[in-house]
Design a protein around this motif. Structure first.
Motif, PDB file in Angstrom:
ATOM      1  N   GLY A   1       0.795  -1.227   0.000  1.00 17.38           N
ATOM      2  CA  GLY A   1       0.000   0.000   0.000  1.00 17.38           C
ATOM      3  C   GLY A   1       0.825   1.274   0.000  1.00 17.38           C
ATOM      4  N   ALA A   2       2.167   1.160   0.099  1.00 20.36           N
ATOM      5  CA  ALA A   2       3.002   2.372   0.135  1.00 20.36           C
ATOM      6  C   ALA A   2       2.804   3.195  -1.132  1.00 20.36           C
ATOM      7  N   GLY A   3       2.705   2.512  -2.266  1.00 25.55           N
ATOM      8  CA  GLY A   3       2.557   3.202  -3.540  1.00 25.55           C
ATOM      9  C   GLY A   3       1.231   3.912  -3.705  1.00 25.55           C
ATOM     10  N   GLU A   4       0.282   3.612  -2.816  1.00 26.46           N
ATOM     11  CA  GLU A   4      -1.029   4.274  -2.891  1.00 26.46           C
ATOM     12  C   GLU A   4      -1.062   5.567  -2.076  1.00 26.46           C
ATOM     13  N   GLN A   5       0.006   5.833  -1.320  1.00 27.01           N
ATOM     14  CA  GLN A   5       0.062   7.051  -0.511  1.00 27.01           C
ATOM     15  C   GLN A   5       0.497   8.212  -1.406  1.00 27.01           C
TER      16      GLN A   5
ATOM     17  N   ASP B   1      14.683   4.214   1.439  1.00 27.17           N
ATOM     18  CA  ASP B   1      15.108   5.348   2.274  1.00 27.17           C
ATOM     19  C   ASP B   1      14.058   6.466   2.226  1.00 27.17           C
ATOM     20  N   ALA B   2      13.484   6.677   1.023  1.00 29.46           N
ATOM     21  CA  ALA B   2      12.450   7.698   0.883  1.00 29.46           C
ATOM     22  C   ALA B   2      11.246   7.365   1.765  1.00 29.46           C
ATOM     23  N   TYR B   3      10.884   6.088   1.797  1.00 29.74           N
ATOM     24  CA  TYR B   3       9.732   5.694   2.608  1.00 29.74           C
ATOM     25  C   TYR B   3      10.019   5.903   4.095  1.00 29.74           C
ATOM     26  N   GLY B   4      11.243   5.552   4.529  1.00 29.58           N
ATOM     27  CA  GLY B   4      11.609   5.756   5.931  1.00 29.58           C
ATOM     28  C   GLY B   4      11.532   7.219   6.326  1.00 29.58           C
ATOM     29  N   LEU B   5      12.023   8.097   5.441  1.00 25.51           N
ATOM     30  CA  LEU B   5      11.969   9.538   5.692  1.00 25.51           C
ATOM     31  C   LEU B   5      10.524  10.021   5.738  1.00 25.51           C
TER      32      LEU B   5
END
Length: 325
Positions: A262-266, A284-288
């Motif tokens: 679901g990360a790509g749906e944010q 890394d982008a997701y962690g930030l």
């Protein structure tokens, strides 16, 4: 009920008034109500003599010269719907479109045009946006619009003349600006770019404002006296056809492998991915993005100086900053 040609102008006026009321209700012009009159007066249907609407399996062409009165009525009503209109296709790929009018309204307000400003528009499209600018400024010679494709600039010039406006229409690479028409007080782009071209800054007066789609947002920059520029993104999302030419091109897809489901749906995460493409690893982008509480576009900005441009979160000095192409 079908509409005879003599009734097209009346139908267009009625549809245009309804569109203006719809945009008005959204508050798009609250900061600069003068734009309302431009949208009420400039006839969008003259800029889209034909366009394409998506149907199952492809596109259907709507045409103002159709022999069927019912088809002409659908064409003129569709021309005043608050939606983007596909105006040029090649092998099924969208080359050019007329942007959604409410988005155009918000962009023109955000451009903060003042009387006497010289404006460069990058991406002539149908010519409709240039007509709105010319109407607002009351002087066609203050407006320059540029596009790479001669067939686009030729048709834009025809549409503009039909609507009674004659801004300067140039065929060329928008990433290079239009030096012979400089200096500019405002630059507005209606196509997506991977970075902010240095040529634009060189053609701007100090204090000029640049509004351009970047990643999937709208960036508003102020040009400083030393030729540098800095500014932030507007809060709203914006998706535009990429600029064609030396400074454009479609970005490569980013792999979301290894990210949470679901990360790509944010939506705001996808913006960060687009902004840091090729620089920041998606994980890394997701962690930030997660650590910072899913920041909205308005927390990001861009600084352009000399040969370098970089994007940042919250502060141009970092700690979160990434080079642009």
């Amino acid at each position: 009920m079908g509409v005879h040609d003599t009734g097209i102008d009346e139908l267009a006026a009625e549809a245009r008034a309804a569109l203006v009321a719809e945009i008005d209700a959204e508050g798009a012009w609250d900061e600069d109500p003068v734009w309302r009159e431009a949208f009420a007066r400039v006839p969008r249907h003259l800029f889209v003599p034909y366009y394409y609407v998506g149907v199952r399996g492809g596109y259907e062409r709507r045409w103002g010269e159709s022999p069927d009165p019912g088809a002409r009525e659908r064409w003129v009503r569709g021309a005043y719907a608050d939606v983007p209109l596909a105006t040029r296709l090649r092998d099924g790929e969208l080359l050019s479109s007329s942007s959604q009018p409410s988005l155009m309204a918000r962009m023109l307000v955000a451009l903060r045009v003042a009387e006497g400003d010289r404006v460069l528009e990058v991406g002539a499209g149908t010519g409709y946006n240039a007509a709105l600018l010319a109407h607002r400024l009351g002087d066609d010679d203050l407006v320059t619009t540029v596009d790479l494709e001669p067939e686009i600039t030729e048709s834009a010039a025809r549409h503009l003349a039909a609507a009674g406006h004659h801004p300067v229409v140039v065929t060329g690479d928008g990433a290079r600006g239009v030096p012979e028409r400089a200096p500019f007080d405002r630059i507005i782009a209606t196509c997506a770019l991977p970075t902010v071209p240095g040529a634009w800054l060189a053609q701007c007066r100090p204090g000029a404002r640049i509004l351009t789609p970047l990643a999937t947002g709208l960036l508003a920059l102020t040009v400083r006296h030393d030729g540098h520029a800095e500014g932030r993104f507007l809060p709203a999302a914006a998706y535009f056809v990429p600029l064609r030419g030396a400074g454009g091109g479609r970005p490569a897809a980013v792999s979301l492998a290894g990210l949470p489901a679901g990360a790509g749906e944010q939506e705001t995460f996808r913006f960060l991915l687009a902004l840091t493409r090729g620089v920041l690893d998606p994980r890394d982008a997701y962690g930030l993005w997660e650590r910072e509480g899913g920041p909205g576009r308005e927390r990001y900005g861009v600084t352009v100086g000399g040969a370098h441009a970089w994007a940042w979160l919250d502060d141009p000095e970092g700690p979160y900053a990434w080079p642009l192409p």
